[in-house]
Design an enzyme around this catalytic site. Structure first.
Site, mmCIF file in Angstrom:
data_model
loop_
_atom_site.group_PDB
_atom_site.id
_atom_site.type_symbol
_atom_site.label_atom_id
_atom_site.label_comp_id
_atom_site.label_asym_id
_atom_site.label_seq_id
_atom_site.Cartn_x
_atom_site.Cartn_y
_atom_site.Cartn_z
ATOM 1 N N ARG A 46 0.839 -1.218 0.000
ATOM 2 C CA ARG A 46 0.000 0.000 0.000
ATOM 3 C C ARG A 46 0.869 1.261 0.000
ATOM 4 O O ARG A 46 0.373 2.357 -0.208
ATOM 5 C CB ARG A 46 -0.970 -0.028 1.201
ATOM 6 C CG ARG A 46 -1.911 1.139 1.276
ATOM 7 C CD ARG A 46 -3.205 0.847 2.055
ATOM 8 N NE ARG A 46 -3.004 0.062 3.245
ATOM 9 C CZ ARG A 46 -2.512 0.537 4.405
ATOM 10 N NH1 ARG A 46 -2.200 1.808 4.524
ATOM 11 N NH2 ARG A 46 -2.366 -0.265 5.449
ATOM 12 N N TYR A 97 -16.955 18.085 -14.452
ATOM 13 C CA TYR A 97 -17.281 16.665 -14.403
ATOM 14 C C TYR A 97 -18.305 16.410 -13.292
ATOM 15 O O TYR A 97 -18.114 16.867 -12.151
ATOM 16 C CB TYR A 97 -16.005 15.845 -14.190
ATOM 17 C CG TYR A 97 -16.325 14.398 -13.909
ATOM 18 C CD1 TYR A 97 -17.091 13.658 -14.810
ATOM 19 C CD2 TYR A 97 -15.911 13.789 -12.742
ATOM 20 C CE1 TYR A 97 -17.427 12.344 -14.535
ATOM 21 C CE2 TYR A 97 -16.241 12.475 -12.471
ATOM 22 C CZ TYR A 97 -17.008 11.763 -13.377
ATOM 23 O OH TYR A 97 -17.354 10.469 -13.110
ATOM 24 N N ASP A 168 -7.525 20.147 -12.907
ATOM 25 C CA ASP A 168 -7.871 18.873 -13.538
ATOM 26 C C ASP A 168 -7.514 18.997 -15.018
ATOM 27 O O ASP A 168 -8.172 19.717 -15.768
ATOM 28 C CB ASP A 168 -9.373 18.609 -13.339
ATOM 29 C CG ASP A 168 -9.816 17.274 -13.938
ATOM 30 O OD1 ASP A 168 -9.147 16.782 -14.860
ATOM 31 O OD2 ASP A 168 -10.851 16.746 -13.478
ATOM 32 N N LYS A 193 -8.583 8.239 -18.845
ATOM 33 C CA LYS A 193 -8.970 8.834 -20.126
ATOM 34 C C LYS A 193 -7.800 8.850 -21.116
ATOM 35 O O LYS A 193 -7.318 7.797 -21.506
ATOM 36 C CB LYS A 193 -9.556 10.219 -19.872
ATOM 37 C CG LYS A 193 -10.672 10.233 -18.800
ATOM 38 C CD LYS A 193 -11.850 9.392 -19.225
ATOM 39 C CE LYS A 193 -13.099 9.484 -18.388
ATOM 40 N NZ LYS A 193 -13.007 9.346 -16.944
HETATM 41 C C1 LIG Z 1 -12.641 15.773 -16.233
HETATM 42 C C2 LIG Z 1 -12.751 14.554 -15.361
HETATM 43 N N1 LIG Z 1 -12.189 14.567 -14.153
HETATM 44 C C3 LIG Z 1 -12.267 13.507 -13.319
HETATM 45 C C4 LIG Z 1 -12.944 12.355 -13.695
HETATM 46 C C5 LIG Z 1 -13.024 11.183 -12.742
HETATM 47 O O1 LIG Z 1 -12.118 10.201 -13.136
HETATM 48 P P1 LIG Z 1 -12.305 8.625 -12.843
HETATM 49 O O2 LIG Z 1 -13.545 8.177 -13.566
HETATM 50 O O3 LIG Z 1 -11.037 8.041 -13.351
HETATM 51 O O4 LIG Z 1 -12.469 8.479 -11.371
HETATM 52 C C6 LIG Z 1 -13.537 12.299 -14.952
HETATM 53 C C7 LIG Z 1 -14.272 11.095 -15.378
HETATM 54 O O5 LIG Z 1 -15.008 11.125 -16.357
HETATM 55 C C8 LIG Z 1 -13.430 13.426 -15.810
HETATM 56 O O6 LIG Z 1 -13.990 13.446 -17.030
#
Ligand SMILES: Cc1ncc(COP(=O)(O)O)c(C=O)c1O
Length: 379
Positions: A46, A97, A168, A193
């Site tokens: 971990r 998101y 992000d 992604k």
């Molecule tokens: C812009 C963005 N940030 C964060 C996330 C969350 O990521 P995860 O699905 O890998 O937890 C997403 C998921 O679609 C996203 O599009």
């Protein structure tokens, strides 16, 4: 190797490899072990794993800051907010998101954080809201409306008044913008992604140039236990190898598709920051090195019609998520968590790396089929 800095497309291919010893592997091993012989810096599964380290090294070189891999993008975001004191005032976009928005709303409702929601495209509004705040969270471009925050201006403004900044960078990738170079404290990715790129892993990452912050985030990961699996880390690094080629192809496809959609009679609005006619274009062009490969568009009809469009494709997959080599689309408001400000009839298309004519033929035929199905149902 020479001292000349490598270009990011090259870093994606060359970083995170084992030392060039005779007969050593060219690729990192998948380290399948929950514990390690005592006395070393890792100690327990971990706390660390060599498969994570290889991936972390690659993202670190791409983003320009020491990196930690997490079990998902959401766990990476949660680790960031977990460092803030109870009730800390933070500024965040009112668009983004849906998972992040839901998390922020839950923090707000419970009093965990005081969230000042802003229109992230309105730089003056964001700067005013930062007064007395502890942290600014920016997602840009936003999911799914593709709004662009003025990252360079906002980051400098935040730094001037000692407000921490997290970005992000999932939609843009480090090939398009590097927020740490602009002065941000933390860059986050849903590695799920574009970085991994093949719709086969869920993972996240956090990068920072600040050693003390890296240590606090690492401690949070250790204690919250939001760690990735070694195989997922290996797959994600394998995916990163082709990031440059994938992004180049997906972006050129996206621009072509966005342009053609703009001229299609069944479409009322196309959002793509790379279109000269898009309201976000001037700002995006001023500091981004590309426009990404997500195109959101609204059909000249209702939500049911948009659903029929998504259900009518042969090539494009009707599924959530984005950033894989294959094109995906969905009506975002089919999700109860999605913001009510996202139009009901908006389809988010993650443009993949297929031949652009094949994607276009599938879109045209899906738009056409959606009419046929509807007139069959309601003659
Ligand atoms: C812009 C963005 N940030 C964060 C996330 C969350 O990521 P995860 O699905 O890998 O937890 C997403 C998921 O679609 C996203 O599009």
């Amino acid at each position: 190797m020479s001292e000349r800095a490598l270009n990011p497309e090259t870093i994606a291919i060359s970083a995170g490899r084992p030392a060039r010893d005779t007969d050593a592997s060219v690729n990192p091993d998948i380290s399948i072990s929950s514990t390690f012989h005592a006395g070393g810096p890792i100690g327990y599964g971990r706390y660390g794993n060599s498969s994570w380290s290889a991936l972390e090294d690659a993202i670190a070189q791409l983003e320009g800051g020491a990196t930690l891999a997490f079990s998902s993008g959401m766990s990476a975001i949660s680790a960031v907010f977990s460092l803030l004191p109870i009730g800390a005032p933070i500024v965040a976009s009112n668009q983004g998101y849906s998972g992040t928005m839901a998390l922020l709303n839950s923090y707000q409702a419970s009093g965990r954080l005081e969230v000042r929601f802003v229109n992230i495209t309105d730089t003056t509004e964001v700067i005013n809201a930062m007064n007395g705040a502890a942290f600014l969270w920016i997602e840009s471009p936003t999911n799914p409306c593709l709004e662009i925050a003025d990252l360079p201006t906002l980051i400098v403004a935040a730094r001037n008044i000692s407000v921490g900044v997290g970005v992000d960078n999932t939609f843009a990738t480090p090939l398009i913008q590097k927020p740490l170079e602009m002065g941000a404290d933390i860059v986050m990715h849903s590695v799920t992604k574009y970085l991994a790129g093949h719709s086969d892993v869920i993972m996240g990452s956090l990068s920072t140039k600040i050693p003390a912050l890296h240590k606090r985030l690492e401690d949070a990961r250790k204690l919250n236990g939001a760690i990735p699996g070694p195989f997922e880390a290996w797959l994600a690094l394998r995916g990163i190898r082709t990031l440059g080629m994938r992004m180049e192809r997906a972006q050129s496809n996206a621009l072509e598709i966005a342009t053609r959609l703009s001229n299609h009679p069944d479409i009322s609005r196309v959002r793509y920051p790379g279109l000269l006619t898009d309201s976000q274009y001037p700002r995006a062009a001023s500091f981004m090195k590309g426009f990404g490969a997500i195109v959101s568009f609204e059909v000249v009809a209702d939500a049911a019609h948009a659903d029929r469009v998504c259900n009518s494709s042969d090539l494009i997959t009707h599924a959530t998520s984005l950033g894989g080599v294959e094109s995906l689309w969905e009506r975002r408001r089919r999700w109860p968590l999605e913001s009510l400000s996202v139009p009901e009839n908006l389809i988010r298309l993650s443009v993949g790396c297929e031949n652009v004519e094949d994607i276009w033929v599938d879109i045209e035929q899906s738009l056409e089929r959606a009419h046929t199905v509807s007139s069959e149902l309601f003659p």
